[in-house]
Design an enzyme around this catalytic site. Structure first.
Site, mmCIF file in Angstrom:
data_model
loop_
_atom_site.group_PDB
_atom_site.id
_atom_site.type_symbol
_atom_site.label_atom_id
_atom_site.label_comp_id
_atom_site.label_asym_id
_atom_site.label_seq_id
_atom_site.Cartn_x
_atom_site.Cartn_y
_atom_site.Cartn_z
ATOM 1 N N GLY A 1 -48.389 1.944 4.255
ATOM 2 C CA GLY A 1 -47.677 0.767 3.707
ATOM 3 C C GLY A 1 -46.737 0.360 5.117
ATOM 4 O O GLY A 1 -45.591 1.014 5.097
ATOM 5 N N HIS A 2 -47.118 -0.404 5.697
ATOM 6 C CA HIS A 2 -46.270 -0.763 6.966
ATOM 7 C C HIS A 2 -45.668 -2.224 6.772
ATOM 8 O O HIS A 2 -46.171 -3.039 6.400
ATOM 9 C CB HIS A 2 -47.274 -0.794 8.289
ATOM 10 N N ASP B 1 -43.387 6.469 6.979
ATOM 11 C CA ASP B 1 -42.328 5.347 6.846
ATOM 12 C C ASP B 1 -41.258 5.284 7.817
ATOM 13 O O ASP B 1 -40.276 5.125 7.359
ATOM 14 C CB ASP B 1 -41.775 5.474 5.300
ATOM 15 N N LYS C 1 -42.769 2.431 11.450
ATOM 16 C CA LYS C 1 -44.012 1.939 12.787
ATOM 17 C C LYS C 1 -44.523 0.389 12.785
ATOM 18 O O LYS C 1 -44.783 0.001 13.825
ATOM 19 C CB LYS C 1 -45.184 3.018 12.298
ATOM 20 N N GLN D 1 -48.909 7.188 8.544
ATOM 21 C CA GLN D 1 -48.199 8.505 8.018
ATOM 22 C C GLN D 1 -47.407 8.788 9.073
ATOM 23 O O GLN D 1 -47.015 8.019 10.035
ATOM 24 C CB GLN D 1 -49.654 9.636 7.676
#
Ligand code: GDP
Ligand code: IMO
Ligand code: MG
Length: 431
Positions: free
Chosen positions: A40-41, A13, A16, A225
Site C-alpha cells: 500500500g503505497h 510503510d 516508499k 514491503q
C-alpha cells in the site's frame, strides 16, 4: 542511463510511495518487481491522497511509463479497481502509460480465502498477513501451478487452467473449513470479464524495459514491503512471501541481461513501525507509541490496521543497509518527532553483559534488549523546511547520527507527506 532502486529498509510503510513519486519526475520508467496487492503505497499531491497496491508510484506523471514485472503477483480484481480509481481522478488517460507483464502470476479469490483460513488455523502463531492472498499465490507460482496474466487473453486456455487447479483448491478449502468453494464456470466468467478490461495493459514488460534501457533512459525500481520482511533474510516466519531487497529487481522486472544498479536508496522512517506479528525490539507499547501512531497517522494503507510504533532502531537499520547493499538513505516522517520532549534512538542491543551494535541476521531480533541514547527533542515544526539549514541543530544531529552509524549518506529528508515537503540533498541519478 541510470538504474536506481528505492526499497524499504524497515518493516514496510517507510514512505516508499512518496519517495518514488518524488524521483519519478526525472524517470522514464518506474517498475514494480516483487510483492503484490499486499503493498500500500501512498502518494499525496496537492489535495489528492492516492493509495496504490500494484501500480508504480510514478503513475501520476503522464509521460512516465509504469511497468509491473513478472515477479509481482497481480490480483486482477484489485488492479482493475486501482486503474478505475486513477482514471476517475484524471490519471492513466492513455493505456500505454501502464504495462502489466503477461508472465505475472495472478492472485485468485481462492488464494485470498486460503490466506485468511491459514492464519485462523495458526491461532496464536498467526503471522498477521494482509489477507490479500499473496503467500498462497506465491506458493502456486513456485509450485508451477499459477495462472498467469496471459491466460486472460485466451478464454479456452483460461478455462483449462482453472479446471486443472480447482479440485485441489476445493479440497484445501474444505480442509480449512472455509465455506466458499471455487466454481470453475463462475471464476472463468469473472476473469474473462476482467480480462477484457485489462487486455490493453497486458504488454511485454521485459521488451519495453529493454527498449527503454537501449535508449539510455532513467529507470526507477520500486520495492514493496521492507528488508526486515524479506522471505529469506527477515525474521521468518514473520515475513512476507517475496524477496524484498533490490537483489531481485532485474529478474522480477524481466531484465535478462547483466546490468548493475547505479544506486540503491533505502527508505526509513525517523522512527519505526511494524504491522502484523513478529519481533520489534524498539516497540513502545505506551504513550510514546500511541503518540507516534496518532501524529504519524500510523494505520495500514491496505488493511487499515493500527501499526505498532517505536523508536528508530539503528542496529536493525545497519543490518538492513548491509544486507541490501544500500548506497544512500531517504529518511521520512522526521516531522512527527517534533512533538516529543525527549527522543530515544537505539544504538545497541544488550546481550548478557555485552552491548552489541551489529547483528548477524534478523533472527537475532527475537530476544534482544535495546539500549537507547536519549536526547531532548527539537520541538519545532519542520514541515516547511526545504533545505538542511532550515532544520534545527538537534534534528541535523539526528540525521548525522543515522549517517555515522549506518555509514550510508542521507540524500533526502522528508518533512511531510507532500512532494514539496522534502529536503533533497542529492538527486538519485547523480549519486
Ligand atoms: P510505503 O508503503 O512505504 O509507500 O508507505 P505508506 O504509504 O504505506 O505509509 C507512509 C505514510 O506516511 C503515507 O500515509 C504517506 O503519505 C506518509 N508520509 C510519507 N512521508 C511523510 C513525511 O515525511 N511526513 C509525514 N507526516 N507523513 C509522511
Ligand atoms: P508496503 O509495500 C507493511 C506484512 C504483513 C505481515 C507480513 C506478511 O506498503 O510497505 P503478507 O500479506 O505479505 O503475507 O503478510 O508482511 N506486510 C507489510 N507490512 N507494509 C507492507 O507493504 C506489507 N506487505 C506485507 O503485515 O506482517
Ligand atoms: Mg505501505
Amino acid at each position: 542511463m541510470s538504474l536506481v532502486a528505492v526499497i524499504g529498509i524497515q518493516w514496510g510503510d517507510e514512505g516508499k510511495g512518496k519517495i518514488v513519486d518524488l524521483y519519478s519526475k526525472d524517470a522514464n520508467c518506474v517498475v514494480r518487481y516483487q510483492g503484490g496487492s499486499n503493498a500500500g503505497h501512498t502518494v499525496a499531491v496537492g489535495e489528492e491522497v492516492i493509495a496504490l497496491h500494484h501500480i508504480p508510484s510514478g503513475i501520476l506523471y503522464p509521460n512516465v511509463k509504469c511497468l509491473i514485472g513478472s515477479g509481482v503477483v497481480v490480483d486482477p480484481y484489485v488492479i482493475l479497481d486501482e486503474i478505475n480509481m486513477l482514471r476517475e481522478k484524471g490519471f492513466v488517460q492513455n493505456p500505454a502509460q501502464l504495462a502489466i507483464s503477461p508472465l505475472a502470476n495472478m492472485i485468485m479469490p481462492y488464494h485470498r480465502w486460503l490466506d485468511v483460513a491459514r492464519e485462523q488455523a495458526r491461532g496464536e502463531r498467526k503471522i498477521g498477513t494482509t489477507g490479500r492472498g499473496v503467500g498462497p499465490a506465491q506458493e502456486d507460482r513456485v509450485g508451477r501451478r499459477g495462472i498467469r496474466m496471459y491466460e486472460l487473453l485466451h478464454e479456452e486456455r483460461l478455462e483449462a487452467a482453472i479446471a486443472a487447479v480447482v479440485p485441489e483448491k476445493n479440497a484445501l478449502l474444505e480442509y480449512y473449513g472455509v465455506k466458499e468453494r471455487v466454481s470453475p464456470s463462475v471464476l472463468a466468467a469473472e476473469l474473462s470479464h476482467l480480462g477484457k478490461k485489462l487486455t490493453p495493459f497486458i504488454q511485454s514488460v521485459d521488451s519495453l524495459l529493454f527498449q527503454s534501457m537501449a535508449r539510455g533512459e532513467n529507470v526507477l525500481f520500486e520495492g514493496a514491503q521492507g528488508v526486515l520482511l524479506d522471505l529469506d533474510i527477515g525474521s521468518v516466519p514473520y515475513v512476507t512471501s517475496s524477496n524484498t531487497t533490490a537483489a531481485t529487481c532485474l529478474s522480477g522486472a524481466g531484465v535478462m541481461v547483466p546490468h548493475s544498479l547505479d544506486a540503491i536508496i533505502g527508505v526509513s522512517k525517523a522512527y519505526a513501525t511494524r504491522v502484523g506479528e513478529g519481533p520489534f525490539p524498539t516497540e513502545q507499547v505506551n504513550e510514546d507509541g500511541s503518540k507516534m501512531r496518532e501524529i504519524g497517522g500510523e494505520f495500514g494503507t491496505t488493511t487499515g490496521r493500527a501499526r505498532r510504533c517505536g523508536w528508530l532502531d539503528l542496529v536493525a537499520l545497519k543490518y538492513a543497509v548491509r544486507v541490501s547493499g544500500c548506497t544512500a538513505l531517504a529518511i521520512t516522517k522526521i516531522d512527527v518527532l517534533s512533538y516529543f520532549d525527549k527522543i530515544q534512538i537505539c544504538t545497541g542491543y544488550r546481550m548478557g553483559d555485552e552491548t552489541v551494535s551489529d547483528i548477524p541476521d534478523a533472527m537475532s531480533l527475537t530476544h534482544v534488549q535495546p539500549y537507547y541514547e536519549e536526547s531532548p527533542g527539537w520541538k519545532e515544526d519542520l514541515t516547511s523546511a526545504r533545505h538542511l539549514k532550515d532544520l534545527p541543530m538537534k534534528a541535523r544531529h539526528y540525521i548525522d547520527l543515522i549517517e555515522d552509524f549506518t555509514k550510508c549518506p542521507v540524500v533526502s529528508i522528508s518533512v511531510g507527506p507532500r512532494r514539496d515537503q522534502t529536503i533533497e540533498r542529492k538527486k538519485p541519478w547523480k549519486l
